[in-house]
Design a protein around this motif. Sequence first.
Motif, short mmCIF file in Angstrom:
data_model
loop_
_atom_site.label_atom_id
_atom_site.label_comp_id
_atom_site.label_asym_id
_atom_site.label_seq_id
_atom_site.Cartn_x
_atom_site.Cartn_y
_atom_site.Cartn_z
N ALA A 263 -11.06 5.86 -9.10
CA ALA A 263 -10.88 4.41 -9.11
C ALA A 263 -9.81 3.99 -10.11
N GLY A 264 -9.52 4.86 -11.07
CA GLY A 264 -8.49 4.53 -12.06
C GLY A 264 -7.09 4.51 -11.48
N VAL A 265 -6.91 5.19 -10.35
CA VAL A 265 -5.58 5.30 -9.76
C VAL A 265 -4.95 3.93 -9.48
N THR B 133 0.84 -1.20 0.00
CA THR B 133 0.00 0.00 0.00
C THR B 133 0.87 1.25 0.00
N TRP B 134 1.89 1.21 0.86
CA TRP B 134 2.78 2.35 1.00
C TRP B 134 3.50 2.65 -0.31
N ARG B 135 3.97 1.59 -0.99
CA ARG B 135 4.71 1.86 -2.23
C ARG B 135 3.77 2.40 -3.32
N ALA B 136 2.54 1.90 -3.33
CA ALA B 136 1.60 2.42 -4.32
C ALA B 136 1.27 3.88 -4.03
N VAL C 194 -6.46 7.67 -2.02
CA VAL C 194 -6.40 8.80 -2.94
C VAL C 194 -7.81 9.27 -3.31
N LEU C 195 -8.68 8.32 -3.65
CA LEU C 195 -10.02 8.76 -4.08
C LEU C 195 -10.85 9.26 -2.91
N THR D 194 2.17 7.10 -6.41
CA THR D 194 1.05 7.89 -6.92
C THR D 194 1.25 9.38 -6.62
N PHE D 195 1.68 9.66 -5.40
CA PHE D 195 1.86 11.07 -5.06
C PHE D 195 3.07 11.69 -5.75
#
Lengths: 324, 278
Positions: free
Chosen positions: B96-98, B32-35, B136-137, B39-40
Motif C-alpha cells: 500500500a506504500g507504493v 495510472t499508466w504513468r504511476a 503492484v500490490l 514504479t516499475f
Amino acid sequence: MSNRDIVVENLVKQYGSFKAVDDVSFKVQSGEIFGFLGPNGAGKSTTVSIMTTLALPTAGRALVGGYDVVSEAADVRRVAGVALQEIGLDPLMKSMEMLTIQGQMFGMTRKQAQGRARELLDLVKLSEFTDRLVGKYSGGMRRRLDLALALVHEPAILFLDEPTTGLDPASRRDIWAEVRRLNKQQGMTIFLTTQYLEEADELADRVAIIDHGKIAAMGAPADLKAALGGESINVTFRDLDEVEKAANELREMANRTQTDRKVLRLYLDRAAAAVPTVVTRLQQAGLEPLSLTLTQPTLDDVFLQVTGQRFDAPTEDEAETQAA
Amino acid sequence: MGVLSNTSTKVSFASDLRSARSPFLVQLSAMTWRALITTFRTPAAVIPGLIISGFFLLVYEASLGNASGFLPGLAGKSYLAFILPVSVVSSALSGAGVAGQSIVRTIENGYFDKLLLTPVSRAALLLGAMIAGAIVLGLQTAVVIGMGLLLGLQPETGILGIGAVLGLALLLGTGFSGFAVGIALRTGNAAATQSGTFLFFPLTFLTATFVPVSLLSGWIKTAAELNPITYLLEAMRSLLLVGWEGDVLARGLLACLALSALMLSFALVGLRARTRRR
C-alpha cells in the motif's frame, strides 16, 4: 482571434505582515513580449504564481486572456502555457511519455498527443533523446523539454519564469530564438521573468522592474534607457577612497554622478568630448584610474537608478562594499 | 473537426482545445499508466516488500509449522493455511506504500504542480496512483499466494477461494494506500510517507497473528478484537481451512470496507489540502 491580453490591477499578496506583492498593476497587450525584472525575492515568482492560478491574490485581480485567475482558473489554464522556474519534470519518465500525457490532459486523443509530442520534440531539438530518462538530461535539455510541455496545447499566452537561469550561453540563445519565433509566427503573448537584463533587453517589447513588491519602472527598454539621459563615462578605481575623491573632483562637470562599487559613473551629454578633461583633472588630483570606458545607458543602469542597487545579486564582499 | 489534417493547424487547434477536456477515464488511465511505469522503473520500491512477505511466510511455516498440532483450535489442520493470510495481509499493507511513494515523488520533483496547471481532474491524480498501487500490490500478493501453493497449500475452497483471498487483500491494500497517499499529500515528504506506512506493523501484529483469537488473553486479546485486521484474517483462514462461511466472510469484508473507507477519506482530505490555492 482570441483575447491574448494580461491585465493585472492592484495586485497584492500578503504573507502575515510581509507584502510580497504590493499593489502591482500592469497590462500586457496581445502579441507582446513583456519582461518582468527584479532581484531575487522582489515578488516576480509570486506574481507569476498568482497569474498562473497556483496561488490566490490577497487583493486586486488579474485577467489572463480575459479570464479571471481566481474565478475562472480552469479557463486560464487552458489559454496559458506555463514553464515555472522550478522545472517540474519526472526524472523516471521519458520525454515522449510526458508530452503525450500533457496532450491527453488537454483533451487530445493518445494518437493526437503523440503526434503533437513528436512535433514539439523536433522543435526543441530533443528528437534524438526520446529513449533517455528525463533524469539523465542536461540542464539545457530539461529546460527545453519544460518549454515543450508548456506549448503542448498551443497556448495563446505563455508564462516563462526565468527560462534561461542556469543555462550555458548556447542553450540560452536557443531558448531566445524559440521565444521570438513563437511570438512572431503565432502571435503568442509572452510574459517573461528574468534575472538577466540582457535577456529582457534582447527579447522584451516592454519591461517592468519590480523591487520590494512594487513596480519601480515600466516601459520599452529604449525609452527607459533614454529617460536616464545621455551617455556615461565609467571610471574604475582601486578602492572606494579614490572613487570618492574622484567624485568630488568631477561632480560639477556631469549632469549626474553615481558610484557603483569601485566604478564612478559620470552621466553627461557629450561624453566622448569630455574624456580629455576627465583624464586631465584626475591626473591633477593624483588619481590613477584602472580603466575608463564610455557607455550608452543599459537596462542595468536603469535598474541601478530606480532601485539604488545593482541588478545581479552581489556577493557578500560586494554587498559590504556597497553598504560602505 | 479534422484539426490535425487542417493546414492552418496551429491556430485552429488552440481554439478547439479551449473547449476541450479529456474524459475522466482517459485522464485516469493516463495517470495510472504513468504511476505504473515509474514504479516499475524503481524496482527497489517493490522488491523489499515482496522479500519480507516471502521471508515471513517461510520462517513462520518452518518454525511454527510443526507446533500447530499442539494448538487446540488447529489440531490436524494445516498451519501453512493458517499463517499464509498473515503474509498476504502484510504484503498487501506494505504494498500500500507504493501509491504514497508515487505521489510524494511527483510532489518532490515538481511534476505534481505541473499537472495542476493542466485541466486534469484532481481525483484522477489521486486515483491513478492508487490504482497503480493496487496493481503492484495485487502482483505482490499473488506471488506470496503462489509461494504458499508451492509449499503445499491446499485451500478448502479451491481456486475460487484463492481468488477471494486475493480480492480481500486487494481491497484492504488499496484502501490502506489511502493512508500513505494522505500522508504524502499532507507532508509532501518522502521520509514521512515512508514512516507512515509503518502503521501496518501494529495492524499485522496486534491481532491473531500466530494463533486464533480464542487462544489469546489479556490486553492483546482486546487489541485483536478491536483490530479490523483480525476479522479479515479470520475470513481468509476460513476460506483456506474451513470452506464458505457466510458470516465470517461478511465480517471480514465489512472490516475491510470500513478500514478502506476511513483511509480513503483521509486521502481525499489530504488531496483537498494539497490542491487548495493559498
